[in-house]
Design an enzyme around this catalytic site. Structure first.
Site, PDB file in Angstrom:
ATOM      1  N   GLN A 133      -1.762 -10.644  -7.106  1.00 23.51           N
ATOM      2  CA  GLN A 133      -2.725  -9.248  -7.215  1.00 23.51           C
ATOM      3  C   GLN A 133      -1.505  -9.343  -8.429  1.00 23.51           C
ATOM      4  O   GLN A 133      -0.690  -9.410  -8.578  1.00 23.51           O
ATOM      5  CB  GLN A 133      -2.638  -9.030  -5.953  1.00 23.51           C
ATOM      6  CG  GLN A 133      -2.919  -7.386  -6.364  1.00 23.51           C
ATOM      7  CD  GLN A 133      -2.613  -6.747  -4.593  1.00 23.51           C
ATOM      8  OE1 GLN A 133      -3.691  -6.702  -3.904  1.00 23.51           O
ATOM      9  NE2 GLN A 133      -2.400  -5.116  -5.308  1.00 23.51           N
ATOM     10  N   PRO A 213       8.786  -6.902  -5.078  1.00 20.73           N
ATOM     11  CA  PRO A 213       8.977  -5.634  -5.622  1.00 20.73           C
ATOM     12  C   PRO A 213       7.612  -4.182  -5.520  1.00 20.73           C
ATOM     13  O   PRO A 213       7.661  -3.413  -5.823  1.00 20.73           O
ATOM     14  CB  PRO A 213       8.353  -5.783  -7.556  1.00 20.73           C
ATOM     15  CG  PRO A 213       8.069  -7.131  -7.555  1.00 20.73           C
ATOM     16  CD  PRO A 213       8.274  -8.058  -6.307  1.00 20.73           C
ATOM     17  N   TYR A 214       7.334  -4.783  -4.323  1.00 16.77           N
ATOM     18  CA  TYR A 214       5.808  -4.467  -3.461  1.00 16.77           C
ATOM     19  C   TYR A 214       6.699  -4.255  -2.235  1.00 16.77           C
ATOM     20  O   TYR A 214       7.391  -4.736  -1.770  1.00 16.77           O
ATOM     21  CB  TYR A 214       5.360  -5.099  -3.102  1.00 16.77           C
ATOM     22  CG  TYR A 214       4.374  -5.333  -4.767  1.00 16.77           C
ATOM     23  CD1 TYR A 214       3.548  -3.901  -5.347  1.00 16.77           C
ATOM     24  CD2 TYR A 214       4.398  -6.812  -4.999  1.00 16.77           C
ATOM     25  CE1 TYR A 214       2.822  -4.615  -6.392  1.00 16.77           C
ATOM     26  CE2 TYR A 214       3.846  -7.663  -6.035  1.00 16.77           C
ATOM     27  CZ  TYR A 214       3.073  -5.979  -7.145  1.00 16.77           C
ATOM     28  OH  TYR A 214       2.751  -6.247  -8.483  1.00 16.77           O
ATOM     29  N   GLY A 215       6.018  -3.508  -1.003  1.00  9.31           N
ATOM     30  CA  GLY A 215       6.432  -3.129   0.165  1.00  9.31           C
ATOM     31  C   GLY A 215       5.670  -4.016   0.699  1.00  9.31           C
ATOM     32  O   GLY A 215       6.844  -4.805   1.731  1.00  9.31           O
ATOM     33  N   GLY A 216       4.691  -4.011   0.555  1.00  9.12           N
ATOM     34  CA  GLY A 216       4.302  -5.612   1.298  1.00  9.12           C
ATOM     35  C   GLY A 216       2.677  -6.817   0.553  1.00  9.12           C
ATOM     36  O   GLY A 216       2.318  -4.757  -0.573  1.00  9.12           O
ATOM     37  N   GLU A 218      -0.730  -8.672   1.506  1.00  5.57           N
ATOM     38  CA  GLU A 218      -1.663  -8.980   2.926  1.00  5.57           C
ATOM     39  C   GLU A 218      -2.029 -10.545   2.241  1.00  5.57           C
ATOM     40  O   GLU A 218      -3.585 -10.702   2.012  1.00  5.57           O
ATOM     41  CB  GLU A 218      -2.757  -8.149   2.556  1.00  5.57           C
ATOM     42  CG  GLU A 218      -3.056  -7.911   2.017  1.00  5.57           C
ATOM     43  CD  GLU A 218      -3.189  -7.141   0.347  1.00  5.57           C
ATOM     44  OE1 GLU A 218      -1.651  -6.333   0.457  1.00  5.57           O
ATOM     45  OE2 GLU A 218      -4.495  -6.444  -0.258  1.00  5.57           O
ATOM     46  N   HIS A 242      -0.041  -1.488   8.380  1.00  5.89           N
ATOM     47  CA  HIS A 242      -1.460  -0.958   6.836  1.00  5.89           C
ATOM     48  C   HIS A 242      -1.433  -2.914   6.058  1.00  5.89           C
ATOM     49  O   HIS A 242      -2.531  -3.029   6.155  1.00  5.89           O
ATOM     50  CB  HIS A 242      -0.587  -0.271   5.403  1.00  5.89           C
ATOM     51  CG  HIS A 242      -1.280  -0.260   4.348  1.00  5.89           C
ATOM     52  ND1 HIS A 242      -2.035   0.361   4.467  1.00  5.89           N
ATOM     53  CD2 HIS A 242      -1.390  -1.382   3.482  1.00  5.89           C
ATOM     54  CE1 HIS A 242      -2.299  -0.332   2.523  1.00  5.89           C
ATOM     55  NE2 HIS A 242      -2.416  -1.457   2.426  1.00  5.89           N
ATOM     56  N   GLU A 243      -0.450  -3.307   6.585  1.00  7.71           N
ATOM     57  CA  GLU A 243      -1.446  -4.670   5.992  1.00  7.71           C
ATOM     58  C   GLU A 243      -2.014  -5.769   6.737  1.00  7.71           C
ATOM     59  O   GLU A 243      -2.921  -6.297   6.269  1.00  7.71           O
ATOM     60  CB  GLU A 243       0.037  -5.432   5.417  1.00  7.71           C
ATOM     61  CG  GLU A 243       1.134  -4.688   4.677  1.00  7.71           C
ATOM     62  CD  GLU A 243       0.715  -4.476   3.358  1.00  7.71           C
ATOM     63  OE1 GLU A 243       0.274  -5.268   3.072  1.00  7.71           O
ATOM     64  OE2 GLU A 243       1.240  -3.813   2.809  1.00  7.71           O
ATOM     65  N   HIS A 246      -5.963  -5.620   6.580  1.00 13.52           N
ATOM     66  CA  HIS A 246      -6.380  -6.543   5.002  1.00 13.52           C
ATOM     67  C   HIS A 246      -6.792  -7.830   5.831  1.00 13.52           C
ATOM     68  O   HIS A 246      -7.433  -8.176   5.513  1.00 13.52           O
ATOM     69  CB  HIS A 246      -5.259  -6.149   4.433  1.00 13.52           C
ATOM     70  CG  HIS A 246      -5.079  -5.389   2.833  1.00 13.52           C
ATOM     71  ND1 HIS A 246      -6.049  -4.974   2.349  1.00 13.52           N
ATOM     72  CD2 HIS A 246      -3.761  -4.965   2.991  1.00 13.52           C
ATOM     73  CE1 HIS A 246      -5.563  -4.068   1.939  1.00 13.52           C
ATOM     74  NE2 HIS A 246      -4.397  -3.864   2.126  1.00 13.52           N
ATOM     75  N   GLU A 259      -8.825  -1.159  -0.038  1.00 10.58           N
ATOM     76  CA  GLU A 259      -7.444   0.127   0.136  1.00 10.58           C
ATOM     77  C   GLU A 259      -7.697   1.065   1.183  1.00 10.58           C
ATOM     78  O   GLU A 259      -6.963   1.190   2.149  1.00 10.58           O
ATOM     79  CB  GLU A 259      -6.281   0.019  -0.785  1.00 10.58           C
ATOM     80  CG  GLU A 259      -5.700  -0.930  -1.954  1.00 10.58           C
ATOM     81  CD  GLU A 259      -5.065  -1.701  -1.237  1.00 10.58           C
ATOM     82  OE1 GLU A 259      -4.607  -1.560   0.678  1.00 10.58           O
ATOM     83  OE2 GLU A 259      -4.673  -2.814  -0.941  1.00 10.58           O
ATOM     84  N   ASP A 316      -2.507  -3.750 -13.572  1.00  9.81           N
ATOM     85  CA  ASP A 316      -0.810  -3.046 -13.163  1.00  9.81           C
ATOM     86  C   ASP A 316      -0.333  -1.926 -13.627  1.00  9.81           C
ATOM     87  O   ASP A 316       0.168  -1.194 -12.810  1.00  9.81           O
ATOM     88  CB  ASP A 316       0.167  -4.135 -13.546  1.00  9.81           C
ATOM     89  CG  ASP A 316       0.209  -5.353 -12.693  1.00  9.81           C
ATOM     90  OD1 ASP A 316      -0.127  -5.678 -11.693  1.00  9.81           O
ATOM     91  OD2 ASP A 316       0.676  -6.615 -12.865  1.00  9.81           O
ATOM     92  N   TYR A 324      -6.168   4.287  -2.966  1.00 14.42           N
ATOM     93  CA  TYR A 324      -5.864   4.568  -1.049  1.00 14.42           C
ATOM     94  C   TYR A 324      -5.829   5.990  -0.709  1.00 14.42           C
ATOM     95  O   TYR A 324      -7.044   5.215  -0.068  1.00 14.42           O
ATOM     96  CB  TYR A 324      -4.081   4.145  -1.419  1.00 14.42           C
ATOM     97  CG  TYR A 324      -3.446   2.479  -1.274  1.00 14.42           C
ATOM     98  CD1 TYR A 324      -3.170   1.706  -0.553  1.00 14.42           C
ATOM     99  CD2 TYR A 324      -3.720   2.625  -3.169  1.00 14.42           C
ATOM    100  CE1 TYR A 324      -2.436   0.801  -1.032  1.00 14.42           C
ATOM    101  CE2 TYR A 324      -2.757   1.922  -3.109  1.00 14.42           C
ATOM    102  CZ  TYR A 324      -2.320   0.497  -2.606  1.00 14.42           C
ATOM    103  OH  TYR A 324      -1.966  -1.227  -2.806  1.00 14.42           O
TER     104      TYR A 324
END
Ligand SMILES: [Zn+2]
Length: 462
Positions: A133, A213-216, A218, A242-243, A246, A259, A316, A324
């Site tokens: 992604q 570099p991301y929180g999560g 999926e 949250h993940e 998905h 999202e 990006d 979201y």
């Protein structure tokens, strides 16, 4: 007619139905030696060429039915990399199925160095992960890099001993259980009560090195998460709620649909787990995040739209809370007037107001760390946000405040993009902070992930 401005591929003429990927990972030279077989089907008559997306791939050969095919790689473009043009030997009629075999190698994936850059936790082994992604699948393999087509894939990955390869798939190898995130099964159980059964059989979480570099992220069956979620007291594991949704939502055509629905399911899960006030509080935070991003972009900026036209924008760069939070407001038609239950927010605001008043007498006896002991991390953030809405605090108050929240600060995310990017941006905007932001960034740049480096650079070096 399919429209996707971020792919070079002739997606209205031909469609991929399956990918067979084979990789040999060479950590020493930082190269993936690869062969991909694309199973394709034509959608119209007279198809004589195939155009695929690539990003810094070294194409060695392209063949079809044992015959080598002429091909050429177009010049690289800044935002969408380069198109691979492949000339077929015949003109194909509609519904013709055929395989393309492409030999290539790539180094444009996420290599983490163990020693020199210290990007891995124990600094013993190198690490590699793949992030597709938003439009990075083209750096892994020549492909039609668009969400318009859904396809199956099979992959074989050879890595040197003692390293292991994991891939997001139903037949995932290994067991990655982690006690900190033990609430995961509960999230799925609740989701199954108001959605359908969880279809994927397995759900694993892979905690990545700190420079992820991301929180999560999926990936099906194998969600990647930042290690900053492991606060030690399970206070941040709700991010996983949250993940998981998905897994039900899949990948729809538009990012905001993915999202938006996912956030609304996440809030339903939170509401059933912790009570409706928690879900409403999350909505209040979401509303605020949305307001801040719209303010940052500017109200009339195309990136505040749910379906922004990204013809000249790198996806990006479009990333924000808009798909979201605005997406959630639209998908669940929940509340478009910012009328939420403020029970949990009220306690944060009242505490902030008490600190605000302390600026006059500068007596701090009335404050105790117990004031925020019952707060969730999100409530503590709302308390601080509210406090910073008042005029700047004098230094003694800030000093007392830092002592007050120090234990909480030790647990806040330090590495990922969600935490770092706004910190750099805000520091850069302060009176004497620009040099400090640049200096801190230069000193830590080698540790950060390349995607984080690129995004922070755009914010503070432009
Ligand atoms: Zn998501």
């Amino acid at each position: 007619m399919i429209y996707n401005p971020n792919t070079f591929s002739n997606i209205n003429e031909v469609k991929t139905t399956h990918l067979d990927l084979n990789f040999i990972v060479d950590f020493k030279c930082k190269i993936l030696d690869a062969v991909v077989t694309l199973k394709l089907v034509t959608l119209v008559d007279n198809v004589s060429k195939i155009i695929l997306d690539t990003c810094y791939l070294n194409i060695k050969s392209v063949s079809c039915c044992g015959a080598q095919l002429e091909h050429n790689l177009a010049d690289i473009t800044e935002k969408f990399s380069s198109a691979l043009h492949i000339q077929l030997n015949d003109k194909l009629s509609a519904n013709t199925k055929f395989d393309l075999i492409i030999n290539y190698c790539t180094s444009a994936v996420q290599w983490l160095e163990p020693i020199f850059y210290s990007q891995t936790s124990e600094k013993n082994h190198p690490y590699l992960f793949i992030q597709c992604q938003a439009i990075h699948a083209r750096s892994l393999a020549p492909c039609q890099d668009t969400p318009a087509f859904k396809l199956s894939y099979h992959a074989s990955v050879q890595v040197p001993q003692p390293l292991r390869a994991l891939i997001s798939a139903v037949e995932l190898v290994g067991n990655l259980c982690c006690l900190e995130i033990c609430r995961t099964e509960k999230f799925i159980e609740i989701g199954e009560k108001f959605l359908t059964l969880y279809e994927w059989n397995k759900y694993e979480l892979l905690v990545l090195p700190a420079s992820f570099p991301y929180g999560g992220m999926e990936n099906p069956c194998l969600t990647f998460v930042t290690p900053t979620l492991l606060a030690g007291d399970r206070s941040l594991v709700d991010v996983v709620s949250h993940e998981i949704p998905h897994s039900w939502m899949g990948n729809l055509e538009h990012f905001w649909l993915n999202e938006g629905w996912t956030v609304s399911i996440e809030r339903k899960i939170m509401g059933r787990l912790h009570g409706e006030a928690t879900a409403e509080f999350d909505a209040i935070i979401g509303w605020r995040a949305l307001e801040q991003d719209i303010e940052l972009f500017g109200e009339s900026n195309v990136l505040t739209a749910l379906t922004p036209k990204l013809k000249v924008v790198d996806p990006d760069d479009s990333f924000s809370s808009v798909p979201y939070k605005k997406g959630c407001l639209v998908t669940c038609s929940w509340n478009v007037k910012n009328e939420f239950d403020h029970t949990l927010a009220k306690a944060c605001h009242e505490l902030a107001e008490r600190w605000h008043r302390a600026r006059d007498n500068q007596v701090f006896d009335e404050f105790s760390p117990d004031d925020i002991k019952i707060f969730t991390p999100e409530q503590t953030m709302v308390f601080l946000e509210r406090l910073f809405e008042f005029s700047p605090l004098p230094f003694p108050v800030i000093e007392a405040l830092i002592n007050f929240i120090v234990s909480w600060m030790l647990a806040i995310p330090k590495y990922d993009l969600d935490g770092n990017k706004p910190l750099y941006r805000l520091l850069n905007q302060t009176k004497n902070g620009s040099e400090l932001a640049k200096k801190t960034f230069r000193e830590n740049k080698s540790f950060y992930h390349p995607i984080a480096v690129a995004m922070i650079e755009k914010d503070i070096l432009k």
